[in-house]
Design a protein around this motif. Structure first.
Motif, PDB file in Angstrom:
ATOM      1  N   SER A  35       0.837  -1.198   0.000  1.00 43.62           N
ATOM      2  CA  SER A  35       0.000   0.000   0.000  1.00 43.62           C
ATOM      3  C   SER A  35       0.870   1.245   0.000  1.00 43.62           C
ATOM      4  CB  SER A  35      -0.914   0.012   1.220  1.00 43.62           C
ATOM      5  OG  SER A  35      -1.613  -1.191   1.324  1.00 43.62           O
ATOM      6  N   VAL A  36       1.926   1.229   0.832  1.00 46.82           N
ATOM      7  CA  VAL A  36       2.821   2.383   0.870  1.00 46.82           C
ATOM      8  C   VAL A  36       3.413   2.617  -0.512  1.00 46.82           C
ATOM      9  CG1 VAL A  36       4.978   3.285   1.796  1.00 46.82           C
ATOM     10  CG2 VAL A  36       3.427   2.066   3.297  1.00 46.82           C
ATOM     11  N   ARG A  37       3.835   1.546  -1.146  1.00 44.03           N
ATOM     12  CA  ARG A  37       4.462   1.704  -2.448  1.00 44.03           C
ATOM     13  C   ARG A  37       3.473   2.264  -3.458  1.00 44.03           C
ATOM     14  NH1 ARG A  37       7.449  -3.214  -3.163  1.00 44.03           N
ATOM     15  NH2 ARG A  37       5.870  -4.069  -4.529  1.00 44.03           N
ATOM     16  N   SER A  38       2.242   1.784  -3.382  1.00 51.33           N
ATOM     17  CA  SER A  38       1.245   2.325  -4.316  1.00 51.33           C
ATOM     18  C   SER A  38       1.061   3.819  -4.087  1.00 51.33           C
ATOM     19  CB  SER A  38      -0.111   1.633  -4.106  1.00 51.33           C
ATOM     20  OG  SER A  38       0.033   0.257  -4.140  1.00 51.33           O
ATOM     21  N   LEU A  39       0.998   4.206  -2.817  1.00 47.42           N
ATOM     22  CA  LEU A  39       0.791   5.628  -2.526  1.00 47.42           C
ATOM     23  C   LEU A  39       1.962   6.466  -3.003  1.00 47.42           C
ATOM     24  CD1 LEU A  39      -0.785   5.359   1.021  1.00 47.42           C
ATOM     25  CD2 LEU A  39      -1.867   6.304  -0.998  1.00 47.42           C
ATOM     26  N   PHE A  40       3.168   5.914  -2.941  1.00 45.23           N
ATOM     27  CA  PHE A  40       4.347   6.662  -3.376  1.00 45.23           C
ATOM     28  C   PHE A  40       4.405   6.788  -4.895  1.00 45.23           C
ATOM     29  CE2 PHE A  40       7.350   5.762   0.457  1.00 45.23           C
ATOM     30  CZ  PHE A  40       6.589   6.613   1.223  1.00 45.23           C
ATOM     31  N   THR A  47      -6.993   7.512   5.760  1.00 46.79           N
ATOM     32  CA  THR A  47      -6.147   8.065   6.820  1.00 46.79           C
ATOM     33  C   THR A  47      -6.841   7.935   8.163  1.00 46.79           C
ATOM     34  OG1 THR A  47      -5.292   9.670   5.256  1.00 46.79           O
ATOM     35  CG2 THR A  47      -4.886  10.113   7.574  1.00 46.79           C
ATOM     36  N   LEU A  48      -8.094   8.392   8.174  1.00 46.60           N
ATOM     37  CA  LEU A  48      -8.839   8.432   9.431  1.00 46.60           C
ATOM     38  C   LEU A  48      -8.945   7.043  10.051  1.00 46.60           C
ATOM     39  CD1 LEU A  48     -10.313  10.770  10.897  1.00 46.60           C
ATOM     40  CD2 LEU A  48     -12.425   9.774  10.034  1.00 46.60           C
ATOM     41  N   THR A  49      -9.432   6.086   9.281  1.00 48.91           N
ATOM     42  CA  THR A  49      -9.641   4.751   9.863  1.00 48.91           C
ATOM     43  C   THR A  49      -8.325   4.067  10.198  1.00 48.91           C
ATOM     44  OG1 THR A  49      -9.810   3.967   7.606  1.00 48.91           O
ATOM     45  CG2 THR A  49     -11.852   4.282   8.791  1.00 48.91           C
ATOM     46  N   TYR A  50      -7.362   4.188   9.300  1.00 47.58           N
ATOM     47  CA  TYR A  50      -6.112   3.473   9.538  1.00 47.58           C
ATOM     48  C   TYR A  50      -5.376   4.026  10.748  1.00 47.58           C
ATOM     49  CZ  TYR A  50      -2.681   0.109   8.031  1.00 47.58           C
ATOM     50  OH  TYR A  50      -1.873  -0.993   7.966  1.00 47.58           O
ATOM     51  N   PHE A  51      -5.510   5.334  10.952  1.00 47.53           N
ATOM     52  CA  PHE A  51      -4.883   5.974  12.111  1.00 47.53           C
ATOM     53  C   PHE A  51      -5.357   5.298  13.394  1.00 47.53           C
ATOM     54  CE2 PHE A  51      -4.646   9.148  15.455  1.00 47.53           C
ATOM     55  CZ  PHE A  51      -3.400   9.709  15.265  1.00 47.53           C
ATOM     56  N   LEU A 108       4.148   4.979   8.353  1.00 48.26           N
ATOM     57  CA  LEU A 108       4.453   5.446   7.001  1.00 48.26           C
ATOM     58  C   LEU A 108       3.195   5.472   6.144  1.00 48.26           C
ATOM     59  CD1 LEU A 108       7.785   3.546   6.263  1.00 48.26           C
ATOM     60  CD2 LEU A 108       7.501   5.993   6.547  1.00 48.26           C
ATOM     61  N   LEU A 109       2.359   4.462   6.345  1.00 53.00           N
ATOM     62  CA  LEU A 109       1.157   4.349   5.522  1.00 53.00           C
ATOM     63  C   LEU A 109       0.188   5.489   5.816  1.00 53.00           C
ATOM     64  CD1 LEU A 109      -0.296   2.786   3.430  1.00 53.00           C
ATOM     65  CD2 LEU A 109      -0.966   1.107   5.131  1.00 53.00           C
ATOM     66  N   ILE A 110      -0.022   5.759   7.105  1.00 56.07           N
ATOM     67  CA  ILE A 110      -0.896   6.879   7.474  1.00 56.07           C
ATOM     68  C   ILE A 110      -0.360   8.163   6.854  1.00 56.07           C
ATOM     69  CG2 ILE A 110      -1.746   8.269   9.396  1.00 56.07           C
ATOM     70  CD1 ILE A 110      -1.300   5.719  11.155  1.00 56.07           C
ATOM     71  N   GLY A 111       0.965   8.371   7.054  1.00 55.48           N
ATOM     72  CA  GLY A 111       1.575   9.592   6.540  1.00 55.48           C
ATOM     73  C   GLY A 111       1.505   9.681   5.030  1.00 55.48           C
ATOM     74  N   ILE A 132       6.980  12.666   1.748  1.00 51.25           N
ATOM     75  CA  ILE A 132       7.226  13.652   2.806  1.00 51.25           C
ATOM     76  C   ILE A 132       6.244  13.435   3.958  1.00 51.25           C
ATOM     77  CG2 ILE A 132       7.234  16.114   3.334  1.00 51.25           C
ATOM     78  CD1 ILE A 132       9.555  15.385   1.618  1.00 51.25           C
ATOM     79  N   GLY A 133       4.987  13.176   3.613  1.00 48.90           N
ATOM     80  CA  GLY A 133       3.988  12.918   4.654  1.00 48.90           C
ATOM     81  C   GLY A 133       4.350  11.694   5.469  1.00 48.90           C
ATOM     82  N   ALA A 134       4.809  10.653   4.783  1.00 52.48           N
ATOM     83  CA  ALA A 134       5.195   9.428   5.492  1.00 52.48           C
ATOM     84  C   ALA A 134       6.313   9.720   6.477  1.00 52.48           C
ATOM     85  CB  ALA A 134       5.638   8.365   4.486  1.00 52.48           C
ATOM     86  N   ALA A 135       7.320  10.486   6.025  1.00 53.35           N
ATOM     87  CA  ALA A 135       8.427  10.838   6.913  1.00 53.35           C
ATOM     88  C   ALA A 135       7.911  11.635   8.102  1.00 53.35           C
ATOM     89  CB  ALA A 135       9.482  11.628   6.149  1.00 53.35           C
TER      90      ALA A 135
END
Lengths: 731, 731
Positions: A402-407, A423-427, A447-450, A481-484
């Motif tokens: 999922s992270v890779r897809s978002l990137f 974001t909301l639910t995963y948080f 990282l995924l939330i970010g 950047i958000g993930a970081a």
């Protein structure tokens, strides 16, 4: 500030210390006569061989850590692939005929069952294997001994547990536990024996002491980071940032070597698995994909935006930490029975599946299925043919993917609503998950939330500035950047995290923005609450030593800080006195100053040494009567290391109580001392820089007046109202 | 091993210490009453402000270092461009009409003239600015005070000098001096005043002591590396690897911050210069170009080849170092007059031009001039139209550009003979050049030599395996590996150099091979001779402390190591005694234990403190008579720091000699002490970990029996025949 308040309010040390009752490690060599004799006997060649065997051990640590990472990766990939395939087929079947609730049920039950296995082995067999293990390794490197933290059993449970958690679809990552796994491997390999396997290979006996073991554990932790993120330099920096107090060039190179071997091993075996044998260019466990070409450029006017994102990350991270803190308190109070812990884990697994399903079900974000689509399991659901459900790429996938897809997915692949809801639910899911009795890390969920809100941020930016934005507002960049920012806001590492992110993305261009973002996130976050690991360390109320004494502690001196009066032993002491001192449960000291009358300090001896002496009955009278009696050697201490028996298990007869023991040969004759007037920061610096366990306070006649231990130093803390004393678990 | 022999053979300390007479720095805080009072008065907010000003200072250090790097880069680019244009036009003119010897003359005279300017300012105005400055900074961070090394004048000479050297066509780089420049900037900014400018800004007075200054100088050196190579992480690691003994998290983050700002500043201003404002993605001073795409992959069977290249690099590096060592000895003996130094520099410049010209002239390696050729100044010479002379791309260029061509030009651009000849000549030129009285670095020449033979290696490999080779034997890749091997063989850094290379190439894939190569080069090279910087440090015979005591030194104790007897002072001492002690030229001690009768240690006071006390006439009698007499404050010590006047300049009348001085308030009341029986490694560890300057040795009654200083520890060295004592310059 915040947690200190809470701890004061709660008033009593938390029962978590039940599991984590702590001792200190001794990172100062005990240079007694036995040791010095051995060192003096050793030739230059002997030292060279030792040095070479250190390198060999580090090579093995790297190799085995890489193998474990490889095993976890392949197991997760195969099992998760199988699970998603089954669920996908089921969903596809019932999408047509109706009755998707059966699919939901299947998914939830599958997840709960897998997670149950993971939770059972953790809760019933090895509770220390819960979580990411990073707080525990931080404590270990800091000099706090946590029982069973580096045992083989812990490793096995950890590895199986993390596979179950990730395959079970929890909002967790498999990277954090790698650090713990690497540390266990290091502790095992370097000692040349295993208690769990009851096997002593009779090698590396020289390394059987805390100092050497710690060095190897640092290397193991670094190798773990290196394998997890494909970040060898990041691994070295992680070890240094979290652990090492004394930087030594050779040690660092060895750590670096272990890290490199670890990445190399992982890459090599994964290249075989991916049928691409010998191509070593792929990164570690997590694969962020490469950021290459023009999309990596950034521009001056984006810097304020990055800083803003850092601040958001800091705020969200602090929120995450506060929620998780309350949850942990709740768990410590009410969910401490193993069966409850397993049930909670299953509940979370089922809820995660349900929420994911619901989100996917009600999402109407359909995207065309391109020819080179990166999704492994595209769910069509109610989308038109040739399209897939965008929400499912985020939820119906392992978190790494999922992270890779978002990137990397092209602009327009996600619509803003999808990202916001996700974001909301995963948080909340991730926050609920961290601290469960399962073996799992928090890196990837963070990282995924970010990445989700970062991408959202990028998309919104493109909306606001429609004219020029198309060129620079690449959503993938903002996702990174958000993930970081989010990860930085939660764990509050800076230097090592910057390097890890840079290495994991394979691109140094983003170094500067990532650093800015992490710094901002740390500053903003620290203003509200501590980092997640520090919170959990504090909840264990262990005497964790920070880098420096609190700034305003110059008015405290050794006199106020030290424990006093101290139980001292004479150089030639009656066995009875020693046994009574050790059996005295009211003062659980582990080091005793040795004095000659009148109270002049002449050495320091440890509880563990005395135990070995008693066990071997090294009494003056016996030595006289039996001339052939074997002289006690360093080997006897090493064989007993590190699990010295308790005093209760040693039988001393009434006759023997009257014998005398000569401690001269065994005590450390040159313990570090400070005068009573030494300021706390100065004491602290000496203690921390040399990794001491006991520091003797003497008056100007060299008489013992007190003893400073880790606990004495760790209790001072800079709170809202100036210097505060914390209540720590009894050590 | 090798150099130790030579030093023994030569027998006497080299006169180089004439320039570099050394003192020690005091990296342990003097926690006397004045200091403690100030610290106790300071509120929490005060400490926060201090912390913030540390960050501000680091920001400025990074900014100014970046600016200087930018200035050097632009100046070199413009001036070198102008020079090469003039020579090129001249060559083109005379190629047609004949008489190329005139061109040669023009080139040689131009070079010699430019280098003359650089050599004159160095030799006559600031000899300490010669060379790269890295050995000096290593010494400074190690705790050795080298006069004038961090002065503004040194910086100015260094910057102008390096521009002249590079523009003058010497085989040097502009990167090494950046590290020294960064350190000077840091020392200047952090002290808030400049002696050269005679200006005191009355800010940052708290930072006017060795501990704080060292921390900033570390940051400056890191910022320098960062600007030079576009490697912020590499810069941090360089500072840590070469300097820091005690690792502190906050300090490291500040260093990292300075590094990041430095790269950022450089990139920003260069982006303006290159008319690409705001695009911050370009790297540092050196631009290796990006390694991207498929060419970066490497394969398992290439690993042995890399290791072989590492070994070659180690051998060639050792050869380089040995030759340079003999040359340096020769220079110290016979070329120590400034005019001779200037003449030697001019000679080298002229010879470099001549050799280059000859090589180009006789080369018949013509290559077609492609449409997107990377060469700035393609020389056609005797080649056909539309072709250029390949040898000229290596010689008729600044070294940075030559390196880049070797890394990135397509296969077939160079023929093997060209590369072989180039390697050979450039090797000797670079070796001759390093150590001249010009400001210049050895990084780039080393890289260039390595890149040349590395590319040659790659080409030969392709010849040997013609079938499969075309795919993997990319000559650029081998050029990179060769460059790393050669540089590693000469300077022997590993961790920081790996990171620097990775950051400079902008690609993490080569991390593992580069590490392997650097490790191999270090192991092979260390077997023969030390690294270049260590050789030069040793030639200065300064008391440089390595990381650990020699392995076989456990049989030495503090008793054997310490200086004894020690001059002690009484707590209330006669002024005459103090003046006599300080004036005594036979014992040039800088720290004096303070005792109460009978010889009990109660403190430690420094020469510099006594000087300030004498200057302000802090006598007991005067304090009694004049009640309004201003009490001496910490500020008085800070104003005098770091250039305390010599004792000869302080006038003490005969009457005053009879007065008494009370040292209680000013001495450090809690100096670190060790018992006499402490082993050398233990003493060493304490000394090194805390950055001490004096360590008092006491007996078991707390009476002073000796004093251990840096010199006492640094003289032990592991030689061929076991432990050896070195002869060090008098400190």
């Amino acid at each position: 500030v915040f947690t200190a308040d809470i701890i004061r309010n709660i008033g009593k040390p938390i029962q978590f210390s039940r599991i984590l009752c702590s001792f200190s490690l001794d990172y100062d060599n005990i240079e007694n006569q036995l040791f010095l004799e051995e060192e003096r006997r050793m030739s230059y060649l002997g030292f060279r061989c030792l040095e070479i065997s250190r390198w060999v051990v580090c090579g093995w640590i790297g190799f085995l850590t890489g193998l474990i990472a490889c095993f976890i990766d392949i197991a997760v990939e195969e099992l998760a692939g199988f699970k998603y395939q089954v669920v996908k087929e089921n969903i596809e079947k019932f999408t047509e005929v109706g009755g998707l609730s059966i699919s939901l049920l299947l998914w939830a039950v599958l997840n709960a069952a897998i997670v149950m296995v993971g939770a059972i082995i953790v809760a019933y067999f090895e509770p220390i294997a819960a979580g990411s293990g990073i707080p525990q390794i931080k404590c270990y490197l800091n000099g706090i001994k946590i029982p069973r933290v580096v045992r083989l059993k812990t490793l096995v449970v950890k590895v199986c547990g993390v596979i179950c958690s990730v395959v079970g679809g929890l909002a967790v990552g498999k990277e954090g536990p790698m650090i713990h796994s690497g540390a266990v491997v290091a502790a095992g390999v370097s000692q040349g024996r295993s208690t769990s396997l009851k096997k002593d290979f009779k090698i590396f006996e020289y390394f059987r002491r805390d100092t050497e073991k710690r060095d190897f554990v640092s290397a193991g932790a670094a190798a773990g980071v290196s394998a997890a993120f494909g970040a060898p330099v990041g691994g070295v920096l992680f070890s240094l940032e979290e652990g090492a107090s004394f930087w030594n060039q050779m040690l660092t190179w060895r750590i670096f070597f272990a890290s490199m071997i670890s990445t190399f091993t992982l890459n090599f075996f994964l290249s075989i698995y991916h049928k691409n044998t010998g191509d070593l260019s792929s990164p570690g466990l997590i694969n962020f994909g490469r950021f290459e070409g023009d999309s990596v450029a950034y521009n001056l006017y984006e810097i304020p935006l990055f800083i803003l994102m850092g601040a958001i990350g800091g705020l969200l991270g602090a929120l995450f930490n506060i929620l998780n803190y309350w949850l942990t308190i709740f768990r410590i109070r009410y969910v401490h029975r193993p069966c409850l812990q397993v049930m909670e884990a299953m509940l979370v697994a089922a809820v995660t599946a349900t929420v994911s399903f619901t989100m996917i079900y009600f999402s109407n974000d359909c995207q065309p299925l391109g020819p080179e689509h990166a999704e492994e399991y595209p769910l069509q659901l109610f989308c038109a043919d040739g399209e897939y459900n965008s929400m499912a790429t985020a939820f119906f996938n392992t978190p790494e993917r999922s992270v890779r897809s978002l990137f990397h997915n092209q602009a327009g692949t996600y619509n803003p609503l999808t990202l916001g809801l996700f974001t909301l639910t995963y948080f909340f899911l991730a926050c609920w998950t961290y601290g469960l009795a399962v073996s799992a890390g928090v890196f990837i969920p963070s990282l995924l939330i970010g990445a989700a809100w970062g991408r959202l941020f990028g998309i919104l930016l493109a909306y606001i500035t429609p004219n020029s934005a198309a060129k620079w507002a690449d959503p993938g960049k903002y996702a990174l950047i958000g993930a970081a920012a989010q990860l930085g806001g939660i764990v509050r590492m800076t230097l090592s995290l910057t390097v890890i992110m840079v290495e994991a993305t394979g691109n140094v261009t983003y170094g500067f923005p990532i650093m800015l973002v992490l710094m901002t996130a740390k500053i903003v976050g620290d203003y509200i609450v501590e980092g997640l690991y520090d919170i959990h360390i504090k909840l264990q109320s262990v005497p964790f030593l920070h880098w420096e004494a609190p700034a305003t502690s110059h008015w405290l001196t050794a006199r106020e800080v030290m424990s006093s009066p101290v139980t001292c032993l004479n150089r030639i002491e009656k066995v009875g006195t020693i046994v009574d001192t050790l059996s005295n449960t009211s003062t659980k000291h582990n080091g005793f100053p040795v004095v000659v009358q009148p109270a002049k300090l002449c050495g320091l001896i440890l509880r563990s040494q005395l135990i070995v002496l008693l066990k071997h009955k090294v009494f003056v009278e016996l030595a006289r009567s039996r001339l052939t009696h074997r002289k006690l050697q360093l080997k006897d201490f090493r064989d007993a290391y590190p699990r010295f028996p308790p005093i209760q298990s040693i039988h001393v007869s009434q006759d023997e109580r009257e014998c005398m023991m000569d401690l001269t040969e065994f005590m450390n004759p040159t313990p570090y001392t400070v005068p009573q007037e030494t300021s706390l920061p100065r004491v602290f610096k000496l203690f921390r820089a040399l990794g001491l366990r006991h520091l003797v306070v003497v008056d100007d006649e060299n008489r013992v007046v007190g003893l400073v231990t880790r606990k004495d130093l760790a209790r001072y803390h800079l709170g809202k109202h100036g210097l505060e004393e914390l209540q720590l678990a009894q050590t």
